[in-house]
Design an enzyme around this catalytic site. Structure first.
Site, PDB file in Angstrom:
ATOM      1  CB  THR A   1      -0.587  -0.035   1.368  1.00 63.09           C
ATOM      2  OG1 THR A   1      -0.265   0.232   2.469  1.00 63.09           O
ATOM      3  CG2 THR A   1      -1.290  -1.102   1.125  1.00 63.09           C
ATOM      4  CG  ASP A   2       0.798   5.900  -1.358  1.00 59.84           C
ATOM      5  OD1 ASP A   2       2.158   5.645  -1.207  1.00 59.84           O
ATOM      6  OD2 ASP A   2       0.676   6.546  -2.400  1.00 59.84           O
ATOM      7  CB  ALA A   3       2.365   6.063   2.830  1.00 68.84           C
TER       8      ALA A   3
END
Length: 484
Positions: free
Chosen positions: A255-257
């Protein structure tokens, strides 16, 4: 009563945490020993190469196969060179050059640097097709606006990184290039039919899957036809039906942050976001940059609670942790390559990317004016511009919307003016300042941001660098004849 140790370890095996400062605190190493998948390094963790190597060695005391990730895209996004700017041009410059073999060499060189420091996963390349000139978060991080070109360079970048023994993570699936808002601050929407995504945004992801990318990163964007009201990070239709089933991806979905507002606000916090991402098919969860032991434990506890109340199936979390472990095993087996360092590779590439519309004559002792531009969260505050490369040339730095044109004319006198900026077509006060000065003064413009179609009238020359890295700045100064 504390968490079940086995379930806590299972939950930790899906998490990429982070820590503050140049030295891993004890808790960061202890969590690795307890099963944490790994850590992401940011600029605050980087002082110099010896220190980074010592930090990664310290993390391996916790567990030999810990994942150590970083955003080292080259160009405008660098963590290793955040104090000076990257010695490599970014994707927009490489795409403009159009030499796929060069792109592979640049990324292999970046990978060799990372591997030598003990870093095993590069959260790169950005493979988004940047079709929106006003995209505030992708821009020069993209290889371009043509899906075919972006696909070819994306595959080359993945091959280069992984030839150096560093896992590539192509981002941001299913494509962040058409957005005009930043998912760090809100949830962008790309309201287009799936047929357009297949034609415009998805070809680079098909290319990196075919090239063997070990990881793909999700986008915190909303595509109503696929994701409904939530982001792609929480969409099984995106992560399983599209990425895994249709495109055949078998690696780790990262995932992105999750601290970004595009995810955290949609879910009601980082912990609930982690549960929703896992349920959708994500395997490795980037918690964010501002992380401490308490946050890691809260997220792990949320995952364990979700296993108990039925929001998550144990088999799904075991699958995710297994893919994270498989990624770690690949990085250990791949090892660091023995690639020779090409010390001038990035600077030579940046020179090839420079484009000049007009004539670069009569630039003796100009006044160089750098127009201030805010950095995105992805870029961070990294030095940029011509300043470090100028030899005996006066430079001033101004805010375009607050600058008096008469003052600049007086400062320049009979000297020509070189205006340097990023994304000048949308910089508040930028087009007006350029037009006003060019009306009665010799002006050359250097665009170091995304090369939109806009061109100011009346200027002697318009120079495009396709990025603002240290390498791009030197190349521009050389093209103008202003360097030592």
């Amino acid at each position: 009563m504390g968490l079940d140790p086995g379930l806590r370890r299972l939950a930790l095996g899906t998490l990429l945490a982070a820590y503050p400062g140049p030295i891993p605190p004890d808790w960061a190493v202890d969590l690795v020993a307890d099963g944490l998948a790994g850590h992401t390094l940011f600029g605050t963790n980087v002082h110099d190469p010896a220190q980074v190597a010592a930090s990664t060695a310290a993390l391996r005391v916790g567990r030999a196969d810990v994942l150590i990730a970083i955003d080292e895209e080259g160009g405008d996004v660098t963590r290793l060179a955040h104090a000076t700017g990257s010695p490599y041009p970014g994707n927009a410059a490489l795409g403009a050059i159009g030499d796929v073999a060069l792109t592979r060499r640049v990324y292999q060189a970046i990978g060799a640097e990372l591997a030598a420091l003990g870093i095993t996963v590069n959260l790169a390349p950005t493979v988004d097709v940047n079709t929106a000139d006003d995209n505030p978060v992708i821009g020069t991080r993209s290889f371009g606006a043509d899906p075919v070109r972006v696909a070819a360079h994306s595959a080359a970048a993945v091959s280069g990184l992984q030839a150096a023994g560093v896992a590539a993570c192509a981002k941001h699936f299913p494509g962040h290039g058409a957005t005009i808002t930043d998912s760090h601050h809100e949830l962008p929407t790309v309201d287009v039919p799936l047929s357009l995504l297949r034609q415009r945004d998805l070809p680079p992801f098909a290319a990196v899957v075919a090239a063997g990318a070990r990881a793909v990163m999700t986008a915190h964007i909303r595509v109503p036809e696929l994701t409904g009201t939530g982001p792609a990070t929480f969409s099984r239709a995106v992560l399983v039906d599209l990425l895994r089933t249709e495109y055949g991806f078998t690696g780790a979905v990262i995932t992105d942050a999750l601290e970004m507002k595009g995810a955290a606000v949609a879910a009601g916090g980082v912990g609930p976001a982690a549960v929703r991402a896992l349920a959708a098919g994500a395997d490795l969860l980037c918690i964010g940059a501002k992380v401490d032991a308490a946050l890691v434990e809260r997220v792990a506890a949320e995952i364990v609670d979700a296993l108990a109340d039925g929001r998550l199936a144990t088999s799904r979390v075991e699958e995710a942790a297994g893919r994270a472990a498989a990624l770690a095993a690949w990085t250990r087996a791949a090892g660091a390559s023995a690639t020779a360092t090409e010390t001038d590779l990035g600077y030579a590439a940046a020179r090839r990317a420079v484009r000049v519309d007009g004539v670069l004559t009569g630039l003796d002792r100009p006044l160089v004016v750098q127009l201030h531009t805010e950095s995105t969260i992805a870029e961070g505050r990294v030095p940029w511009g011509l300043g470090p490369h100028l030899d005996g040339v006066q430079e001033v730095r101004v805010i375009a919307a607050e600058t008096d044109q008469a003052t600049l004319r007086g400062l320049a006198g009979d000297r020509p003016i070189v205006l340097v900026g990023r994304h000048l077509h949308r910089l508040p006060g930028g087009p007006e300042l350029i037009a006003g000065l060019a009306a009665d003064h010799p002006v050359t413009v250097v665009e170091m941001g995304w090369p939109a179609q806009w061109r100011p009238a009346g200027v002697r020359a318009f120079v495009t660098t396709y990025g603002a890295s240290h390498a791009n700045g030197r190349a521009a100064a050389e093209a103008l004849g202003l360097s030592g």
